[in-house]
Design a protein around this motif. Structure first.
Motif, short mmCIF file in Angstrom:
data_model
loop_
_atom_site.label_atom_id
_atom_site.label_comp_id
_atom_site.label_asym_id
_atom_site.label_seq_id
_atom_site.Cartn_x
_atom_site.Cartn_y
_atom_site.Cartn_z
N GLY A 19 35.17 30.45 37.34
CA GLY A 19 36.43 30.47 38.10
C GLY A 19 36.16 30.49 39.59
O GLY A 19 35.00 30.56 40.03
N GLU A 20 37.21 30.47 40.37
CA GLU A 20 37.00 30.34 41.82
C GLU A 20 36.34 31.57 42.43
O GLU A 20 35.37 31.46 43.17
CB GLU A 20 38.33 30.01 42.52
CG GLU A 20 38.82 28.62 42.12
CD GLU A 20 40.00 28.15 42.96
OE1 GLU A 20 39.86 28.03 44.18
OE2 GLU A 20 41.07 27.92 42.37
N ASP A 40 31.32 32.04 31.17
CA ASP A 40 32.75 31.71 31.27
C ASP A 40 33.19 31.12 29.94
O ASP A 40 32.39 30.51 29.23
CB ASP A 40 32.99 30.70 32.40
CG ASP A 40 34.44 30.68 32.86
OD1 ASP A 40 34.73 31.20 33.96
OD2 ASP A 40 35.31 30.16 32.11
N ILE A 41 34.46 31.29 29.62
CA ILE A 41 34.98 30.69 28.39
C ILE A 41 34.89 29.16 28.48
O ILE A 41 34.80 28.48 27.46
CB ILE A 41 36.42 31.19 28.10
CG1 ILE A 41 36.76 30.95 26.63
CG2 ILE A 41 37.43 30.56 29.03
CD1 ILE A 41 37.99 31.73 26.17
N SER A 42 34.91 28.65 29.68
CA SER A 42 34.73 27.21 29.88
C SER A 42 33.25 26.93 30.19
O SER A 42 32.75 27.28 31.26
CB SER A 42 35.60 26.73 31.05
OG SER A 42 35.11 25.48 31.51
N VAL A 67 35.08 36.77 26.52
CA VAL A 67 34.88 38.22 26.66
C VAL A 67 35.72 39.04 25.67
O VAL A 67 35.52 40.25 25.56
CB VAL A 67 35.15 38.73 28.10
CG1 VAL A 67 34.16 38.16 29.09
CG2 VAL A 67 36.59 38.46 28.52
N THR A 68 36.63 38.40 24.96
CA THR A 68 37.39 39.15 23.96
C THR A 68 36.61 39.28 22.65
O THR A 68 37.04 39.99 21.75
CB THR A 68 38.75 38.48 23.65
OG1 THR A 68 38.54 37.24 22.98
CG2 THR A 68 39.55 38.26 24.92
N ALA A 94 36.32 37.83 34.72
CA ALA A 94 37.21 37.04 33.85
C ALA A 94 38.58 37.68 33.72
O ALA A 94 38.70 38.90 33.57
CB ALA A 94 36.58 36.90 32.46
N VAL A 117 41.80 40.27 27.47
CA VAL A 117 40.83 39.63 28.38
C VAL A 117 40.54 40.54 29.58
O VAL A 117 39.39 40.86 29.87
CB VAL A 117 41.36 38.26 28.88
CG1 VAL A 117 40.32 37.62 29.81
CG2 VAL A 117 41.67 37.34 27.70
N ALA A 145 39.60 44.09 39.97
CA ALA A 145 40.97 44.54 39.67
C ALA A 145 41.92 43.66 40.47
O ALA A 145 41.79 42.44 40.49
CB ALA A 145 41.11 46.02 40.02
N SER A 146 42.88 44.26 41.17
CA SER A 146 43.84 43.48 41.98
C SER A 146 44.69 44.45 42.79
O SER A 146 44.90 45.59 42.37
CB SER A 146 44.75 42.67 41.06
OG SER A 146 45.79 42.06 41.80
N TYR A 159 50.12 41.83 33.59
CA TYR A 159 49.01 41.68 34.55
C TYR A 159 48.84 42.96 35.37
O TYR A 159 47.73 43.50 35.49
CB TYR A 159 49.27 40.49 35.47
CG TYR A 159 48.15 40.23 36.46
CD1 TYR A 159 46.97 39.61 36.05
CD2 TYR A 159 48.28 40.60 37.80
CE1 TYR A 159 45.93 39.38 36.95
CE2 TYR A 159 47.25 40.37 38.70
CZ TYR A 159 46.07 39.75 38.27
OH TYR A 159 45.05 39.53 39.17
N LYS A 163 45.57 45.52 35.26
CA LYS A 163 44.73 45.72 36.45
C LYS A 163 44.73 47.19 36.89
O LYS A 163 43.72 47.69 37.39
CB LYS A 163 45.18 44.80 37.58
CG LYS A 163 44.90 43.32 37.28
CD LYS A 163 43.41 43.05 37.15
CE LYS A 163 43.08 41.58 37.04
NZ LYS A 163 41.62 41.31 37.00
N PRO A 189 41.41 42.52 45.13
CA PRO A 189 41.74 41.47 46.10
C PRO A 189 43.25 41.40 46.31
O PRO A 189 44.04 41.66 45.40
CB PRO A 189 41.26 40.17 45.42
CG PRO A 189 40.42 40.61 44.24
CD PRO A 189 40.93 41.96 43.85
N THR A 194 43.37 30.48 46.00
CA THR A 194 42.88 29.90 44.75
C THR A 194 44.04 29.19 44.07
O THR A 194 45.21 29.50 44.32
CB THR A 194 42.37 30.98 43.78
OG1 THR A 194 43.46 31.90 43.53
CG2 THR A 194 41.18 31.75 44.32
N ARG A 196 44.75 29.44 40.95
CA ARG A 196 45.38 30.39 40.03
C ARG A 196 46.50 31.17 40.72
O ARG A 196 47.61 31.27 40.21
CB ARG A 196 44.30 31.36 39.55
CG ARG A 196 44.80 32.56 38.81
CD ARG A 196 43.75 33.66 38.88
NE ARG A 196 44.13 34.75 38.05
CZ ARG A 196 43.77 34.86 36.77
NH1 ARG A 196 43.03 33.97 36.21
NH2 ARG A 196 44.16 35.89 36.06
#
Ligand SMILES: NC(=O)c1ccc[n+]([C@@H]2O[C@H](COP(=O)([O-])OP(=O)(O)OC[C@H]3O[C@@H](n4cnc5c(N)ncnc54)[C@H](O)[C@@H]3O)[C@@H](O)[C@H]2O)c1
Length: 264
Positions: A19-20, A40-42, A67-68, A94, A117, A145-146, A159, A163, A189, A194, A196
Motif C-alpha cells: 500500500g502507499e 501484502d494481500i496483493s 493478515v486475517t 495493513a 484486518v 493507528a489513525s 474504522y 483504530k 497519521p 493517498t 485510499r
C-alpha cells in the motif's frame, strides 16, 4: 563519511507493504539498512515495493499474506527468519477499506471485516513475531493507528473503533513485553495524500488535498514519507526510551480540532 543507517542489521516485516504508506515504510526501512519482508494481500503490490527497494540497492522479499489468516501470519514470521536469519522489527500497516455507514446501515460483515484486518491482523502478527524478537534479544513493533482512533468521524464507526483499539492494544504489548526488550508504539497519521484517503469522500486526490489541506495547521495533507520517517525512528535505537505511546503525525490537526470552522 556515509551517514549511519538507523536500522542496520535489523530484519523487518511490513504488512500492507504494497500500500502507499506501507510501501513508504518498507522503502525507508530498507534505506536505513534493514532487510525487509514486504507482505501484502496483493502479491503484485508487494512485488512492486520490493522492485523499488532492490532498484535502490536494498534487501527485500515479497510475500502474499492475508493478515486475517493465522497460519499465514505464522508462515510470514517463519519466512522472515528463514530468509534473513532473525526478526527484530514489525510494522503492522495493513488495513481494509470499510464502507461508510452508521450502525443502522453498516452490515455486520463490514463491521467484522474492519476488526478482522485492522486489529486481529495485528494480534496474529504479534503473536508469532514476539517469540522471534525475544530470541533476537529484543525488537520494535510499530502499529499504524489513525487520528480517527482518537476522534470519532461521521459514518465511520467500524474504522474509528478498530483504530482506537489499536492504540490500547499497543500499550498492552508494551507492558507485556517490556521486560523482553520489545518496544511497541503506534503512529496516528492525519490525512495523508493517498488514493485510499481521497476516495473515501472525494473524486480525486487533488480535490481531497484542496479541501482537507486548509484544515491542517501546516496548511496541507501529509506525505507517506512523513509517516515512514516516524516509523523508522520508532523502530530504531533513537527511540529506545519510547514504548507504549502513540505518535501523532497529523500536521497539528488534533491540536485544534473542534475550533475550526472548516472541520473536514
Ligand atoms: N491514508 C491516510 O490518510 C491514512 C490516515 C490514517 C491512517 N491510515 C492508515 O495507514 C495504513 C495504510 O493506509 P494507506 O493509505 O497506505 O492505504 P492502502 O490501501 O494504500 O494500503 C493498505 C494495504 O493493506 C493491504 N491489505 C488490505 N487487507 C489486507 C489483508 N487482509 N492482509 C494483508 N494486507 C492487506 C492492501 O492490499 C493495501 O496494500 C492503514 O492502516 C490506514 O488505516 C491512513
Amino acid at each position: 563519511m556515509a551517514a549511519a543507517q538507523m536500522l542496520e542489521g535489523r530484519v523487518a516485516i511490513v504488512t500492507g507493504g504494497g500500500g502507499e504508506i506501507g510501501s513508504a515504510i518498507a522503502r525507508r526501512f530498507a534505506t536505513e539498512g534493514a532487510a525487509v519482508l514486504v507482505a501484502d494481500i496483493s502479491a503484485d503490490k508487494a512485488a512492486a515495493t520490493v522492485s523499488a527497494i532492490e532498484s535502490n540497492g536494498g534487501n527485500a522479499h515479497p510475500l502474499a499474506l492475508d493478515v486475517t489468516r493465522a497460519e499465514q501470519c505464522e508462515q510470514a514470521v517463519a519466512e522472515a527468519v528463514e530468509r534473513f536469519g532473525k526478526l527484530t522489527t514489525l510494522a503492522n500497516v495493513a488495513a481494509t477499506v470499510t464502507p461508510q455507514g452508521t450502525v443502522e446501515t453498516l452490515s455486520y460483515d463490514d463491521w467484522r471485516s474492519a476488526f478482522n484486518v485492522n486489529l486481529d491482523g495485528m494480534f496474529w502478527m504479534c503473536k508469532f513475531a514476539v517469540p522471534e524478537m525475544r530470541k533476537a534479544g529484543g525488537g520494535a513493533i510499530v502499529n499504524i493507528a489513525s487520528s480517527h482512533g482518537h476522534i470519532g468521524m461521521p459514518r465511520r464507526p467500524a474504522y474509528c473503533s478498530s483504530k482506537a483499539a489499536v492504540l490500547q492494544f499497543t500499550k498492552c504489548l508494551a507492558i507485556d513485553f517490556g521486560a523482553d526488550n520489545i518496544r511497541a508504539n503506534s503512529i496516528s497519521p492525519g490525512a495523508i495524500d493517498t488514493l485510499r484517503a481521497a476516495l473515501q469522500r472525494f473524486k480525486s486526490r487533488e480535490e481531497a488535498n484542496a479541501t482537507k489541506g486548509p484544515a491542517y495547521l501546516v496548511g496541507r495533507t501529509g506525505k507517506t514519507e512523513e509517516i515512514a520517517a516516524g516509523a523508522a525512528f520508532l523502530a530504531s535505537e533513537e527511540a529506545a526510551f519510547m514504548t507504549g505511546t502513540d505518535m501523532l503525525i497529523d500536521g497539528g490537526y488534533m491540536a485544534f480540532k473542534g475550533t475550526t470552522t472548516n472541520p473536514v
